[in-house]
Design a protein around this motif. Structure first.
Motif, mmCIF file in Angstrom:
data_model
loop_
_atom_site.group_PDB
_atom_site.id
_atom_site.type_symbol
_atom_site.label_atom_id
_atom_site.label_comp_id
_atom_site.label_asym_id
_atom_site.label_seq_id
_atom_site.Cartn_x
_atom_site.Cartn_y
_atom_site.Cartn_z
ATOM 1 N N PRO A 80 0.840 -1.208 0.000
ATOM 2 C CA PRO A 80 0.000 0.000 0.000
ATOM 3 C C PRO A 80 0.873 1.254 0.000
ATOM 4 N N MET A 81 0.450 2.281 -0.746
ATOM 5 C CA MET A 81 1.228 3.519 -0.842
ATOM 6 C C MET A 81 0.274 4.708 -0.812
ATOM 7 N N ALA A 82 0.459 5.584 0.159
ATOM 8 C CA ALA A 82 -0.339 6.809 0.265
ATOM 9 C C ALA A 82 0.513 7.972 -0.208
ATOM 10 N N ILE A 83 0.178 8.522 -1.368
ATOM 11 C CA ILE A 83 0.999 9.577 -1.958
ATOM 12 C C ILE A 83 0.193 10.297 -3.038
ATOM 13 N N ALA A 292 1.101 5.056 4.729
ATOM 14 C CA ALA A 292 -0.013 4.105 4.598
ATOM 15 C C ALA A 292 -0.113 3.185 5.803
ATOM 16 N N THR A 293 1.018 2.934 6.473
ATOM 17 C CA THR A 293 1.013 2.018 7.627
ATOM 18 C C THR A 293 1.008 2.754 8.967
ATOM 19 N N GLY A 294 0.700 4.063 8.919
ATOM 20 C CA GLY A 294 0.501 4.809 10.164
ATOM 21 C C GLY A 294 1.764 5.129 10.923
ATOM 22 N N LEU A 349 -7.852 2.562 7.667
ATOM 23 C CA LEU A 349 -7.061 2.254 6.477
ATOM 24 C C LEU A 349 -5.653 1.792 6.832
ATOM 25 N N VAL A 350 -5.129 2.276 7.951
ATOM 26 C CA VAL A 350 -3.833 1.780 8.426
ATOM 27 C C VAL A 350 -3.957 0.312 8.800
ATOM 28 N N LYS A 351 -5.026 -0.021 9.516
ATOM 29 C CA LYS A 351 -5.239 -1.428 9.893
ATOM 30 C C LYS A 351 -5.388 -2.304 8.649
ATOM 31 N N LEU A 352 -6.097 -1.780 7.654
ATOM 32 C CA LEU A 352 -6.286 -2.527 6.409
ATOM 33 C C LEU A 352 -4.956 -2.687 5.661
ATOM 34 N N GLU A 355 -2.976 -5.348 7.305
ATOM 35 C CA GLU A 355 -3.554 -6.655 6.973
ATOM 36 C C GLU A 355 -3.160 -7.059 5.550
ATOM 37 N N LEU A 356 -3.165 -6.092 4.629
ATOM 38 C CA LEU A 356 -2.739 -6.337 3.246
ATOM 39 C C LEU A 356 -1.307 -6.873 3.202
ATOM 40 N N LEU A 357 -0.479 -6.397 4.136
ATOM 41 C CA LEU A 357 0.924 -6.823 4.205
ATOM 42 C C LEU A 357 1.124 -8.065 5.071
ATOM 43 N N HIS A 358 0.050 -8.795 5.327
ATOM 44 C CA HIS A 358 0.095 -10.055 6.101
ATOM 45 C C HIS A 358 0.451 -9.806 7.572
ATOM 46 N N HIS A 359 -0.022 -8.680 8.142
ATOM 47 C CA HIS A 359 0.241 -8.354 9.549
ATOM 48 C C HIS A 359 1.735 -8.482 9.884
ATOM 49 N N PRO A 360 2.577 -7.644 9.295
ATOM 50 C CA PRO A 360 4.013 -7.788 9.492
ATOM 51 C C PRO A 360 4.463 -7.413 10.899
#
Length: 439
Positions: A80-83, A292-294, A349-352, A355-360
């Motif tokens: 995920p990328m927020a930009i 994107a990951t807060g 969206l950070v939580k999502l 989750e998209l990154l397999h809960h790293p």
């Protein structure tokens, strides 16, 4: 002209907006509706956003895109990328696809040590201060136990505390330099709480240390704060392949491309004016994932650029070489990140994204973020050393120009087709759009 106001923070959100509009937007009749159109219709979600910061009047949106096909340590990721910058997500995706077919990215966390300091002034003999520190160090750790016990259960905590003499730089200036392991937490609140406890214990114990004279007992604590410079919280990401496989375009000679690519990296190693832009491109990828990951992209930026200057000269964060017919491209970068705490448990969206990154874990996120930066830099250098950066960038920018001039869907379709075979510039787009409208 603005005007001062008392008690602004105590006003309701609606009253804050009324004051802003009346004071600054008297001639802009749409200002209030623009502000309110970005409110979320879900009242609970909007309240959550309102409480992230003070004096909230609305939400400020950034696009959240995704870059698929990232093979990292043999595990496939969609990042995920927020930009807001055009072409960043496209460039990352292109790099991911290119390296997917060549073994993917390898990433390794080298260390995870974070730093905090108690800055203080001491007017006395250093030998006495050193003796005092040696005697009090166990107590500094012991009296922090109520703060560290939960972190220690997770395998983190205080690693060490050192006394550092900085009087050559500033008169009477010393510091307690502490190192920490915060595991999957960002750790800012944890570190700062420990430092403030160190300062309290240190100052109080000095008052009764027998070897200190009257004036020496009065240690002045200036501040206690974590450092965003984390040169020992390092991650390395790399790609490699035979030089002969370094092109997926028949018009690009792989051997010539490899040499030119390495030369471009070497220029960024020695020329600060180029290195700043080179590293800014890396941060396009890194900041987008950090946001994107807060995580705190300002802290990451500050620490990364300090690291790029650690030799006394600002240099490239990436490196490249050819060895035995193999092309190697890598980055080594400090990243203090977390996957629990802060916004990671609050922002939907950070939580999502996590989750998209397999809960790293924090270490896995460090690897993913470093890879995003490396991929972004590869894409930029590939364009710069072959077609040039503007061809792809301006085609991505075409839609922004069309939106700026409120092009219709039909106009967009025709002009996108037109600029497949024409050079995109702002003036060329405007001219083509006006020509189309006249016709």
């Amino acid at each position: 002209m603005g005007k001062p106001i008392s008690g602004f923070s105590k006003l309701s959100k609606s009253k804050k907006i009324d004051w802003i509009v009346d004071t600054y937007f008297a001639k802009n009749k749409s200002a209030k509706s623009i502000i309110k159109q970005y409110w979320n219709s879900n009242e609970k979600l909007q309240q959550l956003h309102d409480e992230f910061i003070e004096n909230t009047i609305t939400n400020y949106y950034l696009p959240l895109g995704v870059a698929p096909n990232f093979l990292i340590n043999n595990k496939l990721h969609t990042i995920p990328m927020a930009i807001e910058e055009s072409s960043v997500v496209a460039a990352a995706s292109k790099s991911a696809k290119f390296w997917l077919e060549r073994g993917g990215f390898k990433a390794t966390v080298l260390s995870t040590t974070k730093v905090g300091q108690v800055h203080f002034l001491f007017d006395g003999q250093f030998e006495k201060l050193q003796d005092f520190f040696n005697s009090i160090k166990p107590k500094l750790i012991e009296e922090s136990k109520p703060i560290t016990k939960n972190m220690e259960k997770r395998g983190g905590g205080i690693l060490d505390i050192e006394l550092r003499d900085k009087t050559e730089d500033l008169q009477n200036y010393y510091q307690l330099h502490a190192t920490f392991e915060t595991k999957d937490a960002m750790g800012a609140n944890f570190i700062n709480s420990c430092l403030e406890q160190f300062a309290k214990t240190f100052k109080n114990a000095a008052l009764t240390f027998e070897a200190f004279s009257g004036e020496e007992k009065n240690i002045e604590i200036v501040m206690s704060i974590l450092s965003n410079y984390v040169p020992e919280c390092l991650v390395k990401a790399e790609v490699s392949c035979p030089v002969s496989e370094l092109s997926d375009d028949n018009s690009i000679n792989p051997e010539a491309f490899a040499k030119k690519f390495i030369q471009a990296v070497n220029i960024a190693e020695v020329e600060p004016f180029r290195a700043v832009t080179h590293n800014k491109g890396i941060m396009n990828g890194i900041d987008a994932v950090v946001l994107a990951t807060g995580n705190d992209f300002r802290a990451v930026e500050a620490g990364v650029h300090a690291y790029a200057s650690r030799t006394g000269k600002y240099r490239s964060l990436t490196h490249a070489k050819i060895e035995n017919g193999i092309f190697y491209f890598w980055i080594e970068i400090p990243l203090a990140l977390g996957t629990i705490g802060g916004l990671t448990g609050l922002h939907p969206l950070v939580k999502l994204s996590l989750e998209l990154l397999h809960h790293p874990t924090a270490k896995e996120l460090m690897q993913i973020v470093a890879v995003a930066g490396l991929a972004q830099n590869f894409a930029a250098l590939r364009s710069l050393t072959t077609t040039g950066i503007q061809e792809g960038h301006m085609k991505m920018h075409l839609m922004n120009i069309l939106n700026q001039f409120e092009a219709t869907d039909t106009e967009k379709t025709k002009l996108i087709e037109h600029f497949k075979t024409h050079v995109v510039t702002h003036s060329a787009v405007v001219e083509a759009l006006n020509s189309l409208r006249r016709a």
